[in-house]
Design a protein around this motif. Structure first.
Motif, PDB file in Angstrom:
ATOM      1  N   GLU A 239       0.834  -1.205   0.000  1.00 46.94           N
ATOM      2  CA  GLU A 239       0.000   0.000   0.000  1.00 46.94           C
ATOM      3  C   GLU A 239       0.868   1.255   0.000  1.00 46.94           C
ATOM      4  O   GLU A 239       0.535   2.251  -0.648  1.00 46.94           O
ATOM      5  N   ARG A 240       1.963   1.191   0.737  1.00 49.50           N
ATOM      6  CA  ARG A 240       2.876   2.330   0.780  1.00 49.50           C
ATOM      7  C   ARG A 240       3.512   2.567  -0.588  1.00 49.50           C
ATOM      8  O   ARG A 240       3.582   3.711  -1.067  1.00 49.50           O
ATOM      9  N   LEU A 241       3.947   1.492  -1.227  1.00 52.21           N
ATOM     10  CA  LEU A 241       4.573   1.634  -2.542  1.00 52.21           C
ATOM     11  C   LEU A 241       3.568   2.148  -3.576  1.00 52.21           C
ATOM     12  O   LEU A 241       3.907   2.994  -4.409  1.00 52.21           O
ATOM     13  N   PHE A 242       2.356   1.641  -3.525  1.00 52.74           N
ATOM     14  CA  PHE A 242       1.325   2.139  -4.433  1.00 52.74           C
ATOM     15  C   PHE A 242       1.093   3.631  -4.209  1.00 52.74           C
ATOM     16  O   PHE A 242       0.993   4.412  -5.168  1.00 52.74           O
ATOM     17  N   ALA A 243       1.027   4.028  -2.941  1.00 52.64           N
ATOM     18  CA  ALA A 243       0.815   5.447  -2.629  1.00 52.64           C
ATOM     19  C   ALA A 243       1.980   6.291  -3.133  1.00 52.64           C
ATOM     20  O   ALA A 243       1.784   7.431  -3.584  1.00 52.64           O
ATOM     21  N   GLU A 244       3.196   5.766  -3.061  1.00 59.66           N
ATOM     22  CA  GLU A 244       4.354   6.517  -3.547  1.00 59.66           C
ATOM     23  C   GLU A 244       4.303   6.689  -5.065  1.00 59.66           C
ATOM     24  O   GLU A 244       4.599   7.768  -5.584  1.00 59.66           O
ATOM     25  N   ILE A 245       3.939   5.622  -5.784  1.00 62.62           N
ATOM     26  CA  ILE A 245       3.804   5.736  -7.244  1.00 62.62           C
ATOM     27  C   ILE A 245       2.728   6.761  -7.568  1.00 62.62           C
ATOM     28  O   ILE A 245       2.926   7.656  -8.402  1.00 62.62           O
ATOM     29  N   LYS A 246       1.600   6.634  -6.938  1.00 63.23           N
ATOM     30  CA  LYS A 246       0.477   7.535  -7.193  1.00 63.23           C
ATOM     31  C   LYS A 246       0.830   8.970  -6.807  1.00 63.23           C
ATOM     32  O   LYS A 246       0.499   9.930  -7.512  1.00 63.23           O
ATOM     33  N   GLY A 247       1.549   9.103  -5.667  1.00 60.60           N
ATOM     34  CA  GLY A 247       1.894  10.438  -5.195  1.00 60.60           C
ATOM     35  C   GLY A 247       2.914  11.147  -6.062  1.00 60.60           C
ATOM     36  O   GLY A 247       3.005  12.378  -6.041  1.00 60.60           O
ATOM     37  N   ARG A 248       3.696  10.405  -6.825  1.00 63.45           N
ATOM     38  CA  ARG A 248       4.684  11.010  -7.721  1.00 63.45           C
ATOM     39  C   ARG A 248       4.122  11.278  -9.124  1.00 63.45           C
ATOM     40  O   ARG A 248       4.796  11.878  -9.955  1.00 63.45           O
ATOM     41  N   THR A 249       2.920  10.784  -9.387  1.00 63.46           N
ATOM     42  CA  THR A 249       2.365  10.847 -10.735  1.00 63.46           C
ATOM     43  C   THR A 249       1.320  11.943 -10.842  1.00 63.46           C
ATOM     44  O   THR A 249       0.405  12.017 -10.002  1.00 63.46           O
ATOM     45  N   LEU A 250       1.445  12.782 -11.838  1.00 66.08           N
ATOM     46  CA  LEU A 250       0.414  13.764 -12.147  1.00 66.08           C
ATOM     47  C   LEU A 250      -0.710  13.016 -12.847  1.00 66.08           C
ATOM     48  O   LEU A 250      -0.628  12.718 -14.048  1.00 66.08           O
ATOM     49  N   GLU A 251      -1.751  12.693 -12.107  1.00 63.35           N
ATOM     50  CA  GLU A 251      -2.785  11.807 -12.629  1.00 63.35           C
ATOM     51  C   GLU A 251      -3.626  12.466 -13.715  1.00 63.35           C
ATOM     52  O   GLU A 251      -4.077  11.795 -14.651  1.00 63.35           O
ATOM     53  N   THR A 252      -3.870  13.737 -13.573  1.00 60.87           N
ATOM     54  CA  THR A 252      -4.564  14.476 -14.624  1.00 60.87           C
ATOM     55  C   THR A 252      -3.504  15.168 -15.465  1.00 60.87           C
ATOM     56  O   THR A 252      -2.894  16.146 -15.047  1.00 60.87           O
TER      57      THR A 252
END
Length: 741
Positions: free
Chosen positions: A67-80
């Protein structure tokens, strides 16, 4: 590190032994697990589900880390976000992503202004999340994916007049696509719908016809068809039918839009056929009739055909032959090699890979010293120099970074004054430039955003070399976080290290940037790439020395790299993991048999670990085409014995404790993978576990060779795999140096 105990109620699956025997060249082999091949057998499905449940139980303790790693990927990515727009005629085309949506949206806006030259190719300024004035959504993958566990877009092409969109969708994961046509004026799909196509289409410039390919019983793209848009599919015309099972066929439209190009290629031989795009119903003509061992590609340029070939040129040379009057194109020998002249001569060690022609310039993609490069030349001057027997002048495209990868990107029109290139490295995110062909100016159009204060200077990369047992120098690329791994010429203390490799099909592992990799680097992991033989990093020779009866070099190169990294202090065997996918999974499986003591664990993704069984069966997907890569064990006793000697499944030590000394092993696969069937890792893990190896099998029940679909599901899959690797490396409990949300 030792693998943790599973939950109390979890039970390790034990595959039933149902022995069958096969006999080839006097060799009798008993296979206890071949019954796992039948995906329609409820017992097989039950076993796969049990394996997956066991793996989930064994890795349940890693859930917080995942969950932490997923959050890190998501947190580094400009989703829009959105891509750099590409001009095609009167519109700018781009894709955009929206936070919370798993798939891309394809759209366009009209070109505004009348500026000429490079100024007229200045992309519009678009803001993520803000629909620009005049935007037209062409295709929303999120809508197409609704109701499906898997979705992939096989291809999308807009007609020259920008009225039609041809697109292909796969909702199974087996890479068999439904081809549809959309009227872009209304946004409504036409009644034309063609099932079971393979990727790639060609729309004729007048929008009257679409060319596509279909597969044979072995799922080999073998036929090219022409469909009259608006007409019944039953009336589609067979344009090319390739009976030689070694050859795949593909189709596309030349950049000049003058030709529909049909390419037929095996691993060693190719042939190109051209049909005038404005006379699409005429039969195609052959450029160079196929000759065994001769590979070539063709580019239409300034009244010539540019032919990139390896006839007497191991690393390829570039030749040109005049097109001449149209009425002579179908004449036998019209474009024979003896009518051509050399434009770029062969140079050993400089592997020419592709040529792209524009109205006034040629762009060459090549590699030298394990580095991908791009260069530009004035087309007329280049042709004139070639006619005179002289070398042309090329201008290399570069930003001057160490270990950078420069590659040509979408540049669809012949008369555009710029060419789109992408540049990235292990430490610098992907950057999109427009290279002004006339001046060499590099205009930055888009840099991959990395959120959270990412600074490339916090990371370092370098190239090292290992010496193989036969004396070959094997390139090694490394990247690490500076404040996590203190390196001054050499590491000051051993670090956890992930060694990645592939080594097949002349595919090169050029430096690439990865957001998920940052989570490993920030926890002190060094990421290393072994550029082993079988790849193309050092030219065709490097490939030839890692295939057929020289395939063992791929494995011994990887082992030599691992030993070198230990020898100079980068890591230690108990802190090193190996990883590879597909043919790289074969590499990992072979290496584990040869040198299990070098690794704490290995991840084999969709691994080709039972190559002998697969390549012995011509009815299976890819088999006959693979004989030129691996050898033909069905008819050649020497090839049979050689593959038998290294195939991972064949060489798991027998007995209940034969592989007890192996490192931890994670194999990942997908039920609908058509490139490497799920049965290979399923059989491998069954045999490994029976021999005492700590092996796990993770099975995606709705995915293909590339894994799950949708970016969020893909991030979850990567986070799961990386959590397991961090656990193997003893870094699961480490806090990242640069904490993320």
């Amino acid at each position: 590190m030792p693998e943790p105990e599973p939950a109390a109620d979890a039970v390790a699956p034990v595959a039933a032994r149902r022995p069958i025997t096969r006999t080839h060249h006097g060799d009798v082999v008993t296979d206890d697990y071949e019954w796992l091949r039948d995906a329609d057998d409820p017992a097989v499905v039950a076993h796969l589900e049990a394996e997956d449940a066991w793996t989930r139980a064994r890795t349940a303790h890693l859930r917080p880390l995942r969950e932490r790693l997923f959050a890190e990927i998501k947190g580094r990515t400009l989703e829009t976000d959105l891509s750099a727009p590409v001009r095609l005629g009167a519109s700018w085309y781009y894709t955009r992503t929206v936070e919370g949506q798993a798939y891309a949206v394809h759209a366009r806006v009209p070109v505004s202004g009348t500026a000429g030259g490079a100024a007229g190719w200045e992309p519009p300024t678009l803001e993520p999340g803000v629909a620009p004035e005049g935007e037209q959504v062409l295709l929303d993958e999120n809508a197409l994916a609704q109701g499906h566990d898997f979705f992939a877009l096989g291809g999308a092409e807009v007609s020259a007049d920008e009225r039609l969109l041809a697109y292909q969708v796969d909702t199974q994961g087996d890479e068999r696509y439904t081809l549809r046509l959309r009227d872009l004026a209304t946004g409504v799909d036409l009644p034309d719908e063609i099932e079971q196509t393979s990727p790639g289409v060609a729309l004729t410039p007048d929008g009257a016809h679409v060319f596509y390919t279909t597969v044979d019983d072995a799922w080999r793209p073998s036929r090219v068809w022409r469909h009259r848009i608006g007409g019944p599919v039953a009336d589609d015309v067979l344009v090319a039918d390739e009976p030689d099972e070694r050859f795949w066929v593909g189709v596309g439209l030349s950049r000049s839009r003058r030709f529909v190009q049909i390419e037929l290629a095996s691993k060693l031989t190719s042939e190109v056929r051209l049909t005038p795009a404005d006379e699409a119903t005429t039969p195609p003509f052959v450029v160079w009739p196929r000759r065994e061992g001769v590979e070539y590609t063709v580019e239409d340029a300034a009244g010539h055909l540019l032919v990139l070939h390896n006839d007497g040129a191991q690393d390829f040379e570039l030749a040109a032959v005049e097109l001449g009057p149209r009425e002579g194109w179908e004449r036998p020998g019209a474009f024979a090699p003896e009518r051509s002249f050399v434009v770029v001569p062969h140079e050993s060690g400089t592997r020419l890979e592709a040529v792209d022609a524009f109205a006034r310039h040629a762009v060459l993609s090549y590699r030298r010293e394990a580095t991908a490069r791009v260069a530009v030349a004035d087309l007329e001057a280049l042709l004139a120099a070639g006619r005179a027997g002289k070398a042309g002048q090329w201008r290399e495209v570069s930003t001057g970074q160490a270990l950078e990868t420069v590659a040509l990107d979408a540049s669809p029109l012949p008369d555009q004054p710029t060419v789109r290139v992408v540049v990235e490295s292990f430490t610098t995110p992907r950057a999109v430039y427009d290279h002004v062909l006339a001046t060499g100016e590099m205009l930055l159009r888009k840099r991959q955003p990395v959120l959270g204060g990412y600074d490339p200077d916090d990371y370092a990369q370098r190239r090292e070399w290992a010496i193989a047992p036969d004396g070959a120098r094997v390139p090694v690329s490394l990247v690490w976080r500076r404040d996590a791994v203190d390196v001054d010429g050499a590491p000051q203390a051993p670090a956890p290290l992930l060694l990645y490799g592939y080594g097949a099909y002349e595919y090169s592992l050029d430096p690439w940037f990865s957001v998920p990799r940052l989570s490993l680097l920030d926890r002190g992991v060094v990421f290393a790439v072994a550029h082993v033989r079988g790849g193309g990093e050092l030219g065709r020779r490097w490939y030839d020395e890692g295939k057929l009866l020289a395939k063992r070099h791929t494995f011994t190169d990887f082992i030599a790299v691992a030993r070198r990294l230990v020898e100079v202090g980068w890591t230690t065997p108990d802190r090193m993991a190996g990883e590879g996918g597909s043919a790289g999974g074969l590499l990992i499986g072979a290496v584990v048999n040869l040198a299990p003591e070098l690794f704490a664990g290995v991840h084999a993704a969709v691994p080709f670990v039972d190559p002998l069984t697969s390549i012995l069966d011509p009815s299976l997907p890819l088999t006959v085409t693979e004989w030129e890569e691996w050898g033909d064990p069905l008819h050649d006793p020497e090839a049979y014995a050689y593959i038998r000697g290294y195939a991972p499944y064949e060489n798991v030590p027998p007995g209940p404790d034969g592989a007890a000394h192996y490192p931890r092993i994670l194999a990942t696969t997908s039920l609908h993978d058509t490139r490497v069937l799920f049965v290979e890792p399923a059989k491998w893990v069954a045999r490994l576990r029976a021999a005492g190896a700590p092996a796990l099998l993770r099975v995606e029940m709705a995915a293909g060779h590339g894994g799950v679909s949708g970016r969020y599901a893909r991030w979850e899959q990567i986070a799961e795999e990386n959590a397991w690797l961090l656990d193997v490396l003893g870094a699961a409990d480490l806090d990242p140096h640069d904490a993320r949300p």
